[in-house]
Design a protein around this motif. Structure first.
Motif, PDB file in Angstrom:
ATOM      1  N   ILE A 105      -1.650 -16.396  -9.141  1.00 22.57           N
ATOM      2  CA  ILE A 105      -1.299 -14.975  -9.161  1.00 22.57           C
ATOM      3  C   ILE A 105      -0.128 -14.763  -8.219  1.00 22.57           C
ATOM      4  N   GLY A 106       1.005 -14.276  -8.756  1.00 18.83           N
ATOM      5  CA  GLY A 106       2.214 -14.096  -7.958  1.00 18.83           C
ATOM      6  C   GLY A 106       3.264 -15.113  -8.373  1.00 18.83           C
ATOM      7  N   ALA A 107       4.514 -14.784  -8.117  1.00 17.77           N
ATOM      8  CA  ALA A 107       5.601 -15.682  -8.528  1.00 17.77           C
ATOM      9  C   ALA A 107       6.719 -15.685  -7.483  1.00 17.77           C
ATOM     10  N   GLY A 108       6.357 -15.430  -6.225  1.00 15.34           N
ATOM     11  CA  GLY A 108       7.341 -15.451  -5.145  1.00 15.34           C
ATOM     12  C   GLY A 108       7.453 -16.837  -4.535  1.00 15.34           C
ATOM     13  N   GLY A 109       8.013 -16.888  -3.322  1.00 11.86           N
ATOM     14  CA  GLY A 109       8.237 -18.161  -2.641  1.00 11.86           C
ATOM     15  C   GLY A 109       6.947 -18.931  -2.400  1.00 11.86           C
ATOM     16  N   ALA A 110       5.896 -18.223  -2.019  1.00 14.70           N
ATOM     17  CA  ALA A 110       4.633 -18.901  -1.719  1.00 14.70           C
ATOM     18  C   ALA A 110       4.056 -19.529  -2.988  1.00 14.70           C
ATOM     19  N   ALA A 111       4.079 -18.765  -4.087  1.00 16.38           N
ATOM     20  CA  ALA A 111       3.550 -19.278  -5.361  1.00 16.38           C
ATOM     21  C   ALA A 111       4.324 -20.520  -5.791  1.00 16.38           C
ATOM     22  N   ARG A 112       5.621 -20.462  -5.621  1.00 14.06           N
ATOM     23  CA  ARG A 112       6.486 -21.578  -6.024  1.00 14.06           C
ATOM     24  C   ARG A 112       6.109 -22.864  -5.280  1.00 14.06           C
ATOM     25  N   THR A 152       0.523 -15.635 -13.551  1.00 12.21           N
ATOM     26  CA  THR A 152       0.565 -14.210 -13.866  1.00 12.21           C
ATOM     27  C   THR A 152       1.168 -13.490 -12.676  1.00 12.21           C
ATOM     28  N   ASN A 153       1.846 -12.378 -12.946  1.00 13.20           N
ATOM     29  CA  ASN A 153       2.543 -11.655 -11.884  1.00 13.20           C
ATOM     30  C   ASN A 153       2.801 -10.232 -12.353  1.00 13.20           C
ATOM     31  N   ARG A 154       2.877  -9.297 -11.373  1.00  7.06           N
ATOM     32  CA  ARG A 154       3.196  -7.905 -11.715  1.00  7.06           C
ATOM     33  C   ARG A 154       4.443  -7.866 -12.596  1.00  7.06           C
ATOM     34  N   THR A 155       5.480  -8.611 -12.178  1.00  7.85           N
ATOM     35  CA  THR A 155       6.699  -8.704 -12.988  1.00  7.85           C
ATOM     36  C   THR A 155       6.589  -9.997 -13.811  1.00  7.85           C
ATOM     37  N   THR A 156       6.207  -9.856 -15.077  1.00 10.22           N
ATOM     38  CA  THR A 156       5.882 -11.042 -15.885  1.00 10.22           C
ATOM     39  C   THR A 156       7.081 -11.972 -16.040  1.00 10.22           C
ATOM     40  N   SER A 157       8.297 -11.404 -16.069  1.00 11.37           N
ATOM     41  CA  SER A 157       9.483 -12.259 -16.279  1.00 11.37           C
ATOM     42  C   SER A 157       9.620 -13.298 -15.165  1.00 11.37           C
ATOM     43  N   LYS A 158       9.211 -12.926 -13.943  1.00 12.39           N
ATOM     44  CA  LYS A 158       9.311 -13.893 -12.826  1.00 12.39           C
ATOM     45  C   LYS A 158       8.297 -15.015 -12.986  1.00 12.39           C
ATOM     46  N   ALA A 159       7.116 -14.665 -13.504  1.00 15.75           N
ATOM     47  CA  ALA A 159       6.095 -15.691 -13.767  1.00 15.75           C
ATOM     48  C   ALA A 159       6.611 -16.639 -14.842  1.00 15.75           C
ATOM     49  N   GLN A 178      -4.482 -16.712  -5.218  1.00 16.24           N
ATOM     50  CA  GLN A 178      -3.848 -15.412  -5.012  1.00 16.24           C
ATOM     51  C   GLN A 178      -2.731 -15.584  -3.975  1.00 16.24           C
ATOM     52  N   THR A 179      -1.485 -15.424  -4.372  1.00 13.85           N
ATOM     53  CA  THR A 179      -0.363 -15.674  -3.448  1.00 13.85           C
ATOM     54  C   THR A 179       0.454 -14.426  -3.125  1.00 13.85           C
ATOM     55  N   THR A 180       0.073 -13.253  -3.625  1.00 13.38           N
ATOM     56  CA  THR A 180       0.881 -12.066  -3.324  1.00 13.38           C
ATOM     57  C   THR A 180       0.481 -11.496  -1.960  1.00 13.38           C
ATOM     58  N   SER A 181       1.230 -10.501  -1.519  1.00 10.46           N
ATOM     59  CA  SER A 181       0.920  -9.890  -0.218  1.00 10.46           C
ATOM     60  C   SER A 181      -0.107  -8.771  -0.343  1.00 10.46           C
ATOM     61  N   VAL A 182      -0.630  -8.547  -1.539  1.00 10.72           N
ATOM     62  CA  VAL A 182      -1.581  -7.441  -1.733  1.00 10.72           C
ATOM     63  C   VAL A 182      -2.904  -7.770  -1.039  1.00 10.72           C
ATOM     64  N   GLY A 183      -3.293  -6.864  -0.117  1.00  8.75           N
ATOM     65  CA  GLY A 183      -4.538  -7.068   0.628  1.00  8.75           C
ATOM     66  C   GLY A 183      -4.311  -7.507   2.059  1.00  8.75           C
ATOM     67  N   ALA A 214      -2.732  -3.203   5.086  1.00  9.21           N
ATOM     68  CA  ALA A 214      -1.587  -2.311   4.881  1.00  9.21           C
ATOM     69  C   ALA A 214      -1.335  -2.128   3.391  1.00  9.21           C
ATOM     70  N   GLN A 215      -1.462  -3.219   2.651  1.00  8.31           N
ATOM     71  CA  GLN A 215      -1.244  -3.146   1.204  1.00  8.31           C
ATOM     72  C   GLN A 215      -2.613  -3.264   0.531  1.00  8.31           C
ATOM     73  N   ALA A 216      -3.303  -2.127   0.482  1.00 13.12           N
ATOM     74  CA  ALA A 216      -4.686  -2.162  -0.004  1.00 13.12           C
ATOM     75  C   ALA A 216      -4.747  -2.516  -1.485  1.00 13.12           C
TER      76      ALA A 216
HETATM   77  P1  ATR Z   1       6.379 -14.698  -0.731  1.00 18.65           P
HETATM   78  O1  ATR Z   1       7.509 -15.568  -0.297  1.00 18.65           O
HETATM   79  O2  ATR Z   1       5.395 -14.384   0.380  1.00 18.65           O
HETATM   80  O3  ATR Z   1       5.695 -15.212  -1.958  1.00 18.65           O
HETATM   81  P2  ATR Z   1       7.924 -12.799  -2.248  1.00 18.65           P
HETATM   82  O4  ATR Z   1       8.815 -13.899  -2.677  1.00 18.65           O
HETATM   83  O5  ATR Z   1       8.517 -11.501  -1.839  1.00 18.65           O
HETATM   84  O6  ATR Z   1       7.006 -13.257  -1.032  1.00 18.65           O
HETATM   85  O7  ATR Z   1       6.841 -12.552  -3.430  1.00 18.65           O
HETATM   86  C1  ATR Z   1       5.891 -11.581  -3.331  1.00 18.65           C
HETATM   87  C2  ATR Z   1       4.916 -11.693  -4.517  1.00 18.65           C
HETATM   88  O8  ATR Z   1       3.931 -10.658  -4.345  1.00 18.65           O
HETATM   89  C3  ATR Z   1       5.552 -11.419  -5.873  1.00 18.65           C
HETATM   90  O9  ATR Z   1       4.858 -12.147  -6.858  1.00 18.65           O
HETATM   91  C4  ATR Z   1       5.334  -9.926  -6.032  1.00 18.65           C
HETATM   92  O10 ATR Z   1       5.338  -9.455  -7.375  1.00 18.65           O
HETATM   93  P3  ATR Z   1       6.743  -9.025  -8.093  1.00 18.65           P
HETATM   94  O11 ATR Z   1       7.409 -10.290  -8.485  1.00 18.65           O
HETATM   95  O12 ATR Z   1       6.318  -8.192  -9.233  1.00 18.65           O
HETATM   96  O13 ATR Z   1       7.521  -8.253  -7.050  1.00 18.65           O
HETATM   97  C5  ATR Z   1       3.953  -9.784  -5.477  1.00 18.65           C
HETATM   98  N1  ATR Z   1       3.644  -8.415  -5.051  1.00 18.65           N
HETATM   99  C6  ATR Z   1       4.106  -7.788  -3.939  1.00 18.65           C
HETATM  100  N2  ATR Z   1       3.592  -6.528  -3.871  1.00 18.65           N
HETATM  101  C7  ATR Z   1       2.786  -6.382  -4.964  1.00 18.65           C
HETATM  102  C8  ATR Z   1       1.962  -5.322  -5.462  1.00 18.65           C
HETATM  103  N3  ATR Z   1       1.852  -4.151  -4.798  1.00 18.65           N
HETATM  104  N4  ATR Z   1       1.256  -5.529  -6.613  1.00 18.65           N
HETATM  105  C9  ATR Z   1       1.337  -6.696  -7.265  1.00 18.65           C
HETATM  106  N5  ATR Z   1       2.105  -7.743  -6.854  1.00 18.65           N
HETATM  107  C10 ATR Z   1       2.821  -7.589  -5.719  1.00 18.65           C
END
Ligand code: ATR
Length: 274
Positions: free
Chosen positions: A126-133, A150-157, A187-192, A196-198
């Protein structure tokens, strides 16, 4: 002569790396200290020059410098190249500064410590940012798969999946519907994070009993996502193990010793739990 190591970040006061590495130096009779150094982005280049000049033996890099530091190093290895980010710098015997990234391998080690070697996938990321990579590349090289992104922004996934073998993309809704198919969910996103990001990036309530669900967040120790997964019967793992193992891998680069991670996970868990 006493060696010294550091962690650079902005902010840096919250970092637990100093207590972790100082404890390991002590346990392993490695005559050294580890300092947190507050470095703002505009001072990064100067800071690296200073560390070189002052003979710092190695350092960690945290937010927001993981990418920005790359041009100031002599080389980056394959792990750092895949992630386009560095979390650890070490010196070769001829004084070259090499950037590496231990986050992905740190995650895999903590997963193996928690779940053993028999669980291999399918894996939902879950997530497609640096950590997921970083984690995805490390999972793939350790033989996990197939990987589903899977990711909020599917194109990045989709972009991340296209760089991997045996990888697929799911919308958030599809991932929720197919939750019962996965043996491992990461789960690799910052949600939770830090309350702060509930909320949750998606609902894991459909998880099958006994599946392993990991969150890379460790503050709080149990995110809402992990709580829901645990209540649904999953075996849940928070981000303390990944934090400790990424540090242990850095420690190993500097000292050739892999330190005790089990005791350290207990210590960090107690400190975060307050
Ligand atoms: P990191 O290097 O810690 O992975 P990042 O590259 O900024 O940080 O990636 C953040 C990830 O958290 C992304 O997958 C991001 O989703 P988007 O690609 O759609 O931005 C996800 N993320 C951050 N805030 C989110 C939220 N409120 N709901 C869902 N996904 C979130």
């Amino acid at each position: 002569m006493k060696k010294w190591y550091a962690v650079l970040g902005d902010p840096i006061a919250q970092s637990m790396s100093p207590v972790m590495h100082d404890q390991w130096f002590l346990e392993n009779e490695w005559h050294a200290s580890y300092l947190p150094i507050h470095v703002t982005p505009e001072k990064l280049e100067q800071a690296i020059e200073s560390l070189r000049m002052l003979g710092c033996s190695g350092w960690n890099v945290t937010v927001p410098h993981k990418q920005a530091i790359i041009p100031y190093l002599d080389e980056v290895d394959e792990a750092a190249m895949h992630m386009n980010a560095v979390n650890t710098v070490y010196q070769t015997t001829d004084g070259k500064l090499i950037g590496t990234n231990t986050d992905g391998t740190g995650f895999v080690k903590s997963l193996q410590e928690f779940a053993g070697n028999h669980v291999r996938g399918p894996v939902l990321m879950i997530g497609a940012g640096g950590a997921a990579r970083g984690i995805a590349f490390a999972l793939q090289s350790a033989g996990y798969g197939p990987l589903y992104f899977t990711n909020r922004t599917t194109s990045k996934a989709a972009e991340l999946a296209s760089e991997m073998q045996n990888a697929h993309v799911l919308s958030v809704e599809e991932a929720e519907q197919r939750m019962g198919e996965f043996d491992v969910v990461v789960q690799t996103t910052s949600v939770g994070m830090n309350f702060a990001q509930a909320g949750m990036p998606l609902d894991p309530k459909g998880i099958k009993k006994g599946a392993v669900v990991a969150d890379i967040i460790y503050n709080p120790l149990e995110t809402e996502f992990l709580q829901v997964a645990r209540q649904a019967g999953a075996l849940t793992m928070n981000g303390v193990g990944m934090f400790v193992h990424q540090g242990a891998l850095a420690f190993e680069k500097w000292t050739s010793i892999y330190p005790d991670t089990k005791k350290m996970i207990e210590m960090i868990t107690m400190k975060v739990g307050g």
